[in-house]
Design a protein around this motif. Structure first.
Motif, short mmCIF file in Angstrom:
data_model
loop_
_atom_site.label_atom_id
_atom_site.label_comp_id
_atom_site.label_asym_id
_atom_site.label_seq_id
_atom_site.Cartn_x
_atom_site.Cartn_y
_atom_site.Cartn_z
N ILE A 20 24.81 32.65 27.11
CA ILE A 20 23.37 32.10 26.25
C ILE A 20 23.60 31.30 27.63
N ASN B 83 25.60 26.81 22.01
CA ASN B 83 27.32 26.79 22.00
C ASN B 83 27.56 25.82 21.24
N LEU C 157 21.03 36.14 24.51
CA LEU C 157 22.49 36.19 24.33
C LEU C 157 22.56 37.48 24.41
N VAL D 175 29.62 36.30 21.26
CA VAL D 175 28.18 36.23 21.74
C VAL D 175 29.60 35.76 23.29
N ILE E 254 20.36 26.56 23.10
CA ILE E 254 21.13 26.51 24.17
C ILE E 254 22.03 25.83 24.14
#
Length: 153
Positions: A88, A147, A97, A85, A143
């Motif tokens: 985001i 993360n 994403l 990823v 999020i």
């Protein structure tokens, strides 16, 4: 259905039923079914359908995301978020994403398999995943969680 879709459907069916374990075994079964496939093709198919290799009952086998315990699914998700990823971001009730080209489906499958609270579902393109935020959930919380998982990897 495309040859690739047919091949991946057969592979998924065989994995669900426990009828095949190794890439070589899957390639041989496909060839026997009249669908020529190399080990490299099977390897790509396994990755695209989100299959993971695990030891079960003393044997190493490929399993589909729904066959894997939630704990392993969460660990796999953390690793994939860290490796694949790129960003985001929030887009209203959707979290977006971004991944390198060709990687979105792999990450979306892992997100779905992990069954994280607050995520209603995912839609994956080639390099973008839309994560539908469940009603009553704040996108910023999703999020922050994603993360944090990405940073743990």
């Amino acid at each position: 259905m495309s040859a690739k879709g047919q091949r991946q459907r057969l592979i998924a069916d065989w994995l669900r039923s426990g009828e095949a374990g190794s890439q070589e075994e899957l390639a041989a079964r496909l060839t026997s079914a009249g669908i020529p496939a190399t080990q490299a093709t099977v390897s790509r198919d396994l990755e695209e359908i989100g299959a993971v290799k695990l030891r079960r009952d003393g044997e190493v086998r490929y399993l589909l995301p729904e066959q894997v315990e939630a704990g392993h699914a969460a660990t796999k998700l953390d690793r994939l978020l860290g490796e694949w990823v790129l960003s985001i971001v929030s887009a209203g009730p959707i979290v977006v994403l971004r991944t390198p080209p060709g990687s979105a489906n792999l990450v979306a499958n892992a997100l779905d398999a992990a069954s994280l609270p607050g995520i209603a579902g995912t839609i994956a393109g080639d390099d973008t995943i839309f994560v539908a935020v469940a009603e009553g959930t704040i996108g910023d919380r999703i999020i922050a969680d994603l993360n944090a998982r990405r940073d743990r990897a």
